[in-house]
Design an enzyme around this catalytic site. Structure first.
Site, PDB file in Angstrom:
ATOM      1  N   GLY A 155       0.947  -1.217   0.028  1.00  0.00           N
ATOM      2  CA  GLY A 155      -0.033  -0.034   0.017  1.00  0.00           C
ATOM      3  C   GLY A 155       0.631   1.244  -0.026  1.00  0.00           C
ATOM      4  O   GLY A 155       0.157   2.363  -0.034  1.00  0.00           O
ATOM      5  N   ASP A 219       2.786  -1.777 -10.707  1.00  0.00           N
ATOM      6  CA  ASP A 219       4.065  -1.986  -9.966  1.00  0.00           C
ATOM      7  C   ASP A 219       3.902  -3.588  -9.961  1.00  0.00           C
ATOM      8  O   ASP A 219       3.599  -4.001  -9.036  1.00  0.00           O
ATOM      9  CB  ASP A 219       4.100  -1.305  -8.398  1.00  0.00           C
ATOM     10  N   CYS A 272      10.972  -3.473  -9.423  1.00  0.00           N
ATOM     11  CA  CYS A 272      12.168  -3.182  -8.561  1.00  0.00           C
ATOM     12  C   CYS A 272      13.294  -4.315  -9.236  1.00  0.00           C
ATOM     13  O   CYS A 272      13.912  -4.979  -8.329  1.00  0.00           O
ATOM     14  CB  CYS A 272      12.015  -3.429  -7.245  1.00  0.00           C
TER      15      CYS A 272
END
Lengths: 348, 205
Positions: A155, A219, A272
Site C-alpha cells: 500500500g 508496480d 524493482c
C-alpha cells in the site's frame, strides 16, 4: 568466454566468476549484470558496503501532516532528515546507526518504523524510487478522478496516490493474495486514506469491473533483484526460471492495464528488477502488439535511459524514454519505470 | 456485504456523532456498512429465505465505513469489493463502538475538547501506545463530566489520539494514584502493528 553450465545461453568469463565468488552471487546473475548494469563492480561494491546501512527514505503523508512540520518534529526528536529531489521525501541519515553515535540524544532513538509519528501515519517508509514512479503518474486532484493500482499491497504507492488526490476521486486497488490484504488495510487505515476500494482479485481480471481509468499504476510483481541491498537472500534465491515466470505474468498484467486506460490516460509500469525481460521487453512487446497504434512512451525526469537492445534483441527506439535507477548511482533501490500514454482515438 | 446504512443503525450513529460533538460532520459523510460474513448453516448455493426479523438480526453487527464520495459508495454497494473507505467503528447491539480512526475525526473536528477524554503525561503515553492500562497518576488533564464505565479518547500532551479507553471511575476519582483508572481498549501500537506488513516488506514499496 564459456557457456554457463546451469544456463547454456549465458556466457561467463573469468571476470564474472571472480566477481560472483567475491560478492557471493550466482555466476549467471553477474554474467547478466555485466551486460546491462553500468559499472557493475561499483554496484556490487556499493551493495556490500551498504547492506547494513542502506539509504532509508520516508515520505511525509500530507493527508495528516505537511512535510515542513514533519521535518521539524522528527528533527527535534534527533533524527537527521536530508531533502531529496521530491518535496515530500526525506532521506533519513544515520537513523539505523544511532546506537553507534556519540551524540547522547541519538543513542535512544527508536527505529524509524516504531515512532509515534509513524503509527499516527504522518509518514510512510518508502524508497525514493517508488515515490518517483508515483510522481510520474502526474496526478492532480482536479483532473484525475479514477486511478487504478493493479498490485497494491502493502500500500505504499496507493497511499501516495491518495495523498496526491487529496483523498478525493476514486482509487481502485487490486490485490490477489488475501494474506497481503492485512498489510494493505493497515497502511491505508494508518495513513487516513478513504478514497480507496480494494478488490481481492488478480490485476489481470480488472476489465471485469467495467471501469475505465484516468491513471493506472502497475508496480508489477517481479524477481526483486533491485532490492538486494535490503535483502541479501536475493543474491542466490532466484533463478532464470523465476525471471521467466515473472515476465509472463508482467506481460499479461500490462496488457490488461492498457485495456482499461481511458483515451489520454497515462500508465506507469515499474518493477524493482534489473532484468530486461521484466522491463524493456515487457513494454516493447506491449507496443509491438498494439495494432491500434494508440500508445506512446513519454519521457521521464529521473534515471538512466532504458535499454534499446539486449543481446540480439532490438527494442523500439522509443524505449530510451524509459528509465533505470541503480543503487550505486541514484542511491535508491534498483528500479525501472516506463510511462505510457494512450492517444485519443482518431475518428475518420 | 456492503450496503446503505439501515435506518436503525443510522439513528445509533447519529446519536454517537452528537455525543462526541461532531454531529455536523455526519451529513457531510458518505457512509456505508458492512455485515461480517457468518455461517448460517446454509451452503453457498442454497440461499436462506429472508424475512424482516432476519434483516433486523443482520443489522445487529455492522462495520461502519466512511467513503470519500457518493461514487465510491455506490461502487462498493454494486461491486461488493473486499474493502472500501475507512472503518470508523462498529455498531453492535444498538451501540456504536468507535475505533481510532473515529477518535481522530473527533479530535480534528472538535478542538474544544467537549467530549470524554484523558490527557496523559509523556512517559505513560509511550507505555499506553503499546497496550498498558492507565494509572490515575499518569493523567494530567481530563473531561470533567467523565462517568464510570465511559468510553473516552486517550490523548498525549500534543492532544493527539493515541488510544481509546474505558473509565473505571467517575470525575476526579479518575486521577487516583497507584490505581488503574482507565482500561486500555485500543491503542495505536497494537491496533496498527498487528496488521503491519509481514509480506513483501521490501517489494518495491
Amino acid at each position: 568466454m564459456s557457456r554457463n553450465a546451469e544456463y547454456p545461453d549465458i556466457f561467463h568469463n573469468e571476470y564474472s566468476k571472480r566477481l560472483a565468488e567475491k560478492y557471493g552471487y550466482k555466476d549467471w546473475m553477474i554474467s547478466r549484470f555485466l551486460r546491462f548494469v553500468p559499472n557493475t563492480e561499483s554496484l556490487l561494491e556499493y551493495i556490500e558496503k551498504n547492506k547494513s546501512s542502506y539509504s532509508e527514505y520516508i515520505r511525509a503523508n500530507s493527508l495528516k501532516m505537511d512535510s515542513v512540520s514533519l521535518k521539524k518534529r522528527l528533527t527535534e526528536k534527533g533524527y537527521l532528515l536530508e531533502e531529496t529531489i521530491l518535496d515530500e521525501v526525506f532521506k533519513i541519515e544515520k537513523a539505523n546507526n544511532a546506537s553507534n553515535s556519540n551524540n547522547d540524544k541519538k543513542t535512544n532513538l527508536p527505529t524509524i518504523g516504531s515512532t509515534l509519528e509513524y503509527l499516527k501515519g504522518y509518514y510512510y517508509i518508502q524508497d525514493l524510487s517508488s515515490c518517483i514512479a508515483v510522481g510520474e503518474l502526474e496526478i492532480d486532484e482536479r483532473g484525475c478522478t479514477t486511478v487504478l493500482d493493479m498490485a497494491a499491497s502493502p500500500g505504499g504507492k496507493t497511499t501516495f496516490i491518495a495523498q496526491k488526490m487529496n483523498n478525493t476521486g476514486n482509487i481502485i486497488a487490486c490485490e490477489p493474495n488475501p494474506k497481503r490484504m492485512t498489510s494493505l488495510l493497515f497502511n491505508l487505515s494508518r495513513c487516513g486514506v478513504k478514497n480507496t476500494t480494494i478488490f481481492n482479485m488478480p490485476g489481470e481480471d480488472v476489465e471485469k469491473l467495467g471501469i475505465k481509468f484516468d491513471r493506472v499504476l502497475l508496480d508489477a510483481p517481479c524477481s526483486c533483484e533491485g532490492i538486494v541491498t535490503k535483502d541479501e537472500t536475493r543474491k542466490k534465491s532466484r533463478n532464470l526460471k523465476d525471471i521467466e515466470i515473472c515476465s509472463i505474468k508482467q506481460r499479461n498484467l500490462i496488457q490488461s492495464a492498457f485495456q482499461v486506460l481511458k483515451p489520454c490516460g497515462k500508465m506507469v509500469y515499474c518493477t524493482c528488477s534489473f532484468a530486461p525481460e521484466e522491463n524493456e521487453m515487457v513494454v516493447d512487446e506491449l507496443m509491438r502488439n498494439n495494432k491500434d497504434n494508440d500508445m506512446e512512451l513519454e519521457p521521464l525526469r529521473y534515471g538512466i535511459d532504458g535499454l534499446t537492445e539486449y543481446g540480439d534483441r532490438q527494442f523500439s527506439k522509443e524505449l530510451h524514454h524509459t528509465k533505470r535507477l541503480y543503487p550505486h548511482i541514484h542511491h535508491t533501490n534498483g528500479f525501472f519505470i516506463a510511462k505510457l500514454r494512450k492517444k485519443q482515438s482518431q475518428v475518420v | 456485504m456492503f450496503k446503505d446504512i439501515p435506518a436503525s443503525a443510522e439513528t445509533v450513529l447519529k446519536r454517537a456523532f452528537n455525543n462526541w460533538g461532531i454531529f455536523g460532520l455526519y451529513e457531510k459523510m458518505d457512509i456505508i456498512v458492512k455485515q461480517p460474513r457468518k455461517s448460517n448453516g446454509y451452503s453457498k448455493t442454497e440461499k436462506k429465505p429472508l424475512n424482516d426479523s432476519d434483516e433486523k438480526k443482520d443489522n445487529r453487527d455492522l462495520q461502519v465505513h466512511v467513503c470519500s464520495n457518493r461514487v465510491q459508495k455506490e461502487l462498493a454497494i454494486r461491486l461488493q469489493p473486499a474493502h472500501s473507505g475507512i472503518i470508523i467503528g462498529q455498531i453492535k447491539d444498538k451501540r456504536f463502538l468507535p475505533n481510532l480512526s473515529f477518535a481522530e475525526l473527533v479530535v480534528r473536528h472538535n478542538p474544544k475538547l467537549n467530549y470524554p477524554y484523558a490527557v496523559l503525561e509523556n512517559k505513560s503515553s509511550n507505555l499506553v501506545m503499546y497496550g498498558r492500562d492507565i494509572m490515575g497518576s499518569a493523567i494530567v488533564d481530563f473531561f470533567n463530566g467523565i462517568k464510570e464505565n465511559q468510553i473516552l479518547i486517550v490523548l498525549n500532551q500534543k492532544k493527539e489520539a493515541i488510544g481509546i479507553g474505558k473509565s473505571r471511575f467517575s470525575g476526579n476519582l479518575i486521577t487516583q494514584s497507584d490505581k488503574i483508572t482507565i482500561d486500555n481498549i485500543q491503542d495505536i501500537g497494537t491496533h496498527y502493528l498487528k496488521g503491519e506488513n509481514r509480506y513483501g516488506a521490501f517489494h518495491g514499496d
